[in-house]
Design an enzyme around this catalytic site. Structure first.
Site, PDB file in Angstrom:
ATOM      1  N   ARG A 157      47.796  46.306  43.104  1.00  0.00           N
ATOM      2  CA  ARG A 157      47.524  44.903  43.698  1.00  0.00           C
ATOM      3  C   ARG A 157      48.678  44.655  44.414  1.00  0.00           C
ATOM      4  NH1 ARG A 157      46.862  40.170  39.308  1.00  0.00           N
ATOM      5  NH2 ARG A 157      44.732  40.677  39.577  1.00  0.00           N
TER       6      ARG A 157
ATOM      7  N   GLN B 131      37.116  42.323  39.729  1.00  0.00           N
ATOM      8  CA  GLN B 131      36.708  40.813  39.131  1.00  0.00           C
ATOM      9  C   GLN B 131      35.368  40.709  39.261  1.00  0.00           C
ATOM     10  OE1 GLN B 131      39.148  38.737  37.545  1.00  0.00           O
ATOM     11  NE2 GLN B 131      37.125  38.106  36.635  1.00  0.00           N
TER      12      GLN B 131
ATOM     13  N   ASP C 134      38.288  29.200  41.070  1.00  0.00           N
ATOM     14  CA  ASP C 134      39.297  29.816  41.112  1.00  0.00           C
ATOM     15  C   ASP C 134      40.404  28.864  41.349  1.00  0.00           C
ATOM     16  OD1 ASP C 134      41.298  31.647  40.549  1.00  0.00           O
ATOM     17  OD2 ASP C 134      41.017  32.635  42.676  1.00  0.00           O
TER      18      ASP C 134
END
Ligand code: CP
Ligand code: NVA
Length: 307
Positions: A103, A133, A221
């Site tokens: 990440r 995701q 989001d």
């Protein structure tokens, strides 16, 4: 098949559907306590340059359930944080481990890591994409709607890494997507152009109501992603009106589902009432990170499909 999982568009629909199918088997085995040690004796290095709850826990638990081991490496406590070149780190890690999940900020950095590694590299989120995701999201849609096909998807809010990944997904899987963002916060121009060239069915608008109207799947989001914290106030102003609330959900299909990758800022991009409503599949979505990533790791790291 690709060595790495960096971006959905590097994979074909058939390959990604095979991951869903493996995920289905692995989830059933996990739920019934049936051993499924497809990665026995294997090690995943997990490099984090940004915070995480779901990604870190689901990859670590996933490796344990697959009979392997995961190493949590905060980049700041490794030599990477002191400037050791990616191409050196990649070759060193390839000698110790069987896979890397990273990440970080830059997509170019993970592409360089993948290029110099002889082991699979998995994108655990960059500023540009969050492909694991989206795989969990689509698997959750399949569980709730029996299929991901012939559904209308909408994205409300920031044209961020999640939005870019949904655009890639619309392109690879062929579903209809509507993307509503404020002016100045559109998705990545290259991602948009590539999807258009591939014939993706995507509508871009500045009107959340237009995007949500009749939609089967609503998605949003946070307005300020990791690394954008200083823009929070200016973004709150720009995104006013881009909230998934009961009124917006009323415009969607009666049996629509609402998704959010989490963490959520209740009262900003989504209301508490929607998160806790019958339309929300948000916590099933979070759990499926575990199951989908196990299938991705098993696929990439020489695991055999479930018998
Ligand atoms: N959705 C997601 O990636 O969550 P984390 O930031 O907690 O990993
Ligand atoms: N867009 C968010 C996703 C977090 C999982 C971020 O990048 O911070």
């Amino acid at each position: 098949m690709n060595k790495d999982f960096l971006c959905l568009s590097d994979w074909t629909r058939e390959e990604l559907e095979a991951i869903f199918s493996l995920c289905h088997d692995l989830k059933a085995k996990a739920k019934t306590g049936t051993p499924h040690h497809l990665l026995k004796g294997k090690t995943l290095a997990m490099i984090f340059e940004k915070s995480s709850t779901r990604t870190r826990i689901s990859f670590e638990v996933g490796m344990f359930q697959l009979g392997g081991h995961a190493l949590f490496l905060h980049s700041g406590t490794t030599q990477m944080g002191r400037g050791e070149p990616i191409k050196d780190t990649a070759r060193v890690m390839s000698g110790y481990c069987d896979g890397i999940m990273i990440r970080t900020y830059s997509q170019a950095a993970i592409e360089e890591l993948a290029q110099w590694s002889t082991i699979p590299v998995i994108n655990g989120l960059t500023d540009l994409y969050h492909p694991c995701q989206i795989m969990a999201d689509l698997f959750t849609v399949i569980e709730h709607k029996q299929t991901y096909r012939n559904l209308k998807y909408c994205w409300i809010g920031d044209g961020n890494n999640m939005a870019n990944s949904w655009i890639n997904a619309a392109s690879v899987f062929g579903f209809e997507l509507r993307v509503a963002t404020p002016k100045g916060y559109e998705p990545d121009a290259e991602v948009v152009a590539r999807a258009a060239k591939a014939g993706a069915r995507i509508l871009y608008t500045n009107d959340p109501a237009q995007a949500a109207s009749g939609a089967d799947v609503l998605n949003t989001d946070v307005w300020a992603s990791m690394g954008q914290e200083r823009e929070q106030q200016e973004r709150e102003r720009a995104f006013a009106g881009y909230q998934i609330n009961d009124k917006l959900v009323d415009l969607a299909a009666d049996d629509c589902v609402v998704m959010h990758c989490l963490p959520a800022h209740r009262g900003e991009e989504i209301t508490d009432s929607v998160i806790e409503s019958k339309h929300s599949i948000i916590f099933a979505e979070a759990e499926n990170r575990l199951h989908v990533q196990k299938a991705i790791m098993a696929t990439l790291m020489e695991g055999k499909p479930c018998s």
